[in-house]
Write a protein that holds these residues in place. Structure first.
Motif, PDB file in Angstrom:
ATOM      1  N   PHE A   1      -9.188  -7.562 -32.552  1.00 27.66           N
ATOM      2  CA  PHE A   1      -8.398  -8.390 -31.636  1.00 27.66           C
ATOM      3  C   PHE A   1      -6.911  -8.104 -31.778  1.00 27.66           C
ATOM      4  N   ILE A   2      -6.472  -7.778 -32.983  1.00 23.79           N
ATOM      5  CA  ILE A   2      -5.066  -7.389 -33.162  1.00 23.79           C
ATOM      6  C   ILE A   2      -4.798  -6.063 -32.453  1.00 23.79           C
ATOM      7  N   VAL A   3      -5.767  -5.149 -32.525  1.00 24.23           N
ATOM      8  CA  VAL A   3      -5.627  -3.866 -31.805  1.00 24.23           C
ATOM      9  C   VAL A   3      -5.575  -4.114 -30.302  1.00 24.23           C
ATOM     10  N   PHE A   4      -6.442  -4.994 -29.799  1.00 21.48           N
ATOM     11  CA  PHE A   4      -6.464  -5.288 -28.359  1.00 21.48           C
ATOM     12  C   PHE A   4      -5.144  -5.897 -27.897  1.00 21.48           C
ATOM     13  N   ILE A   5      -4.482  -6.675 -28.780  1.00 22.25           N
ATOM     14  CA  ILE A   5      -3.190  -7.253 -28.436  1.00 22.25           C
ATOM     15  C   ILE A   5      -2.110  -6.177 -28.378  1.00 22.25           C
TER      16      ILE A   5
ATOM     17  N   CYS B   1      -7.218 -12.431 -26.045  1.00 24.07           N
ATOM     18  CA  CYS B   1      -7.318 -11.728 -27.330  1.00 24.07           C
ATOM     19  C   CYS B   1      -6.413 -12.366 -28.379  1.00 24.07           C
ATOM     20  N   PHE B   2      -5.250 -12.853 -27.936  1.00 19.89           N
ATOM     21  CA  PHE B   2      -4.342 -13.541 -28.851  1.00 19.89           C
ATOM     22  C   PHE B   2      -5.000 -14.802 -29.410  1.00 19.89           C
ATOM     23  N   TYR B   3      -5.669 -15.554 -28.551  1.00 23.11           N
ATOM     24  CA  TYR B   3      -6.383 -16.764 -28.984  1.00 23.11           C
ATOM     25  C   TYR B   3      -7.483 -16.420 -29.993  1.00 23.11           C
ATOM     26  N   LEU B   4      -8.262 -15.382 -29.696  1.00 24.00           N
ATOM     27  CA  LEU B   4      -9.343 -14.978 -30.593  1.00 24.00           C
ATOM     28  C   LEU B   4      -8.795 -14.432 -31.912  1.00 24.00           C
TER      29      LEU B   4
ATOM     30  N   ASN C   1      -7.873 -17.357 -34.123  1.00 23.70           N
ATOM     31  CA  ASN C   1      -9.082 -17.905 -34.738  1.00 23.70           C
ATOM     32  C   ASN C   1      -9.546 -17.044 -35.901  1.00 23.70           C
ATOM     33  N   ALA C   2      -9.509 -15.720 -35.697  1.00 25.55           N
ATOM     34  CA  ALA C   2      -9.965 -14.794 -36.740  1.00 25.55           C
ATOM     35  C   ALA C   2      -9.067 -14.867 -37.973  1.00 25.55           C
ATOM     36  N   ILE C   3      -7.747 -14.967 -37.764  1.00 25.94           N
ATOM     37  CA  ILE C   3      -6.811 -15.064 -38.890  1.00 25.94           C
ATOM     38  C   ILE C   3      -7.019 -16.373 -39.644  1.00 25.94           C
ATOM     39  N   PHE C   4      -7.270 -17.450 -38.912  1.00 25.83           N
ATOM     40  CA  PHE C   4      -7.512 -18.751 -39.545  1.00 25.83           C
ATOM     41  C   PHE C   4      -8.759 -18.698 -40.426  1.00 25.83           C
TER      42      PHE C   4
END
Length: 210
Positions: free
Chosen positions: A59-63, A147-150, A153-156
């Motif tokens: 998701f960081i890559v997609f951002i 993707c930023f929202y996801l 969530n992943a970082i949390f």
């Protein structure tokens, strides 16, 4: 994920479907092997953190990548990461629950875990769908905010997995050990030994006083 691969990376419908199938192909092949490896190695908290890293990375890559990109390598790597996270979660989550709670409430713990998972499966598409519609440009879906929202969530959850690893490390390494039952037994034995030592000390003090 098929529509995402088609719109984001300009794949054909067939190619996008093939790419999306990677997410399920990897667990189909990897779950038995990874499960066997973890049974031999232990270190469940480490692999749990690794699973969350595999989730966060795509998701960081997609951002970070631009909307207009012509690449086959990047989507394959990111979808591989998602597939690896599914593989690790499948062989880690429920075994760790069974090792972490008393046997008499295992069913309750499983039910709560699946309830939270199902709630996430409910709320996630609602939020990402809203963000996709809200931030369209020239009629085209923009995937940055979903993707930023996801990613948030992943970082949390990655942070929570780190807290779990720290707690396990400071409370007997139950989940980190190969045989997850042994540390709990060792803690009980140590507590019994301490109690016996205290009783001996009390007995010696009584004798001295006499």
């Amino acid at each position: 994920s098929t529509a995402f691969a088609r719109d984001r990376f300009h794949f054909s419908i067939q190619a996008a479907g093939s790419l999306s199938s990677i997410i399920h192909l990897i667990p189909a092949i990897g779950c038995p092997l990874v499960g066997f490896m973890i049974d031999k190695l232990g270190k469940r908290t480490f692999f749990n953190i690794l699973a969350h890293i595999f989730t966060t990375f795509p998701f960081i890559v997609f951002i970070c990548i631009p909307n207009e990109i012509d690449s086959t390598f990047i989507p394959i790597i990111t979808y591989f990461g998602v597939g690896m996270s599914y593989t690790l979660f499948a062989v880690l989550v429920f075994p760790m629950i069974s090792y972490s709670v008393p046997q008499k409430i295992v069913g309750t713990a499983f039910g709560m875990a699946f309830g939270f998972q199902s709630f996430g499966g409910f709320i996630g598409p609602v939020v990402t769908g809203f963000l996709s519609d809200r931030f369209k440009e020239k009629g085209k879906i923009q995937y940055f905010w979903p993707c930023f929202y996801l990613a948030l969530n992943a970082i949390f959850t990655l942070a929570l997995s780190g807290i779990l690893a720290w707690y396990d490390y400071t409370h007997g390494k139950t989940l980190f050990s190969v045989n997850a039952v042994e540390p709990a037994k060792m803690l009980l034995e140590k507590q019994k030994e301490k109690e016996k030592e205290k009783e001996k000390e009390k007995g010696e003090l009584v004798k001295l006083n006499q």
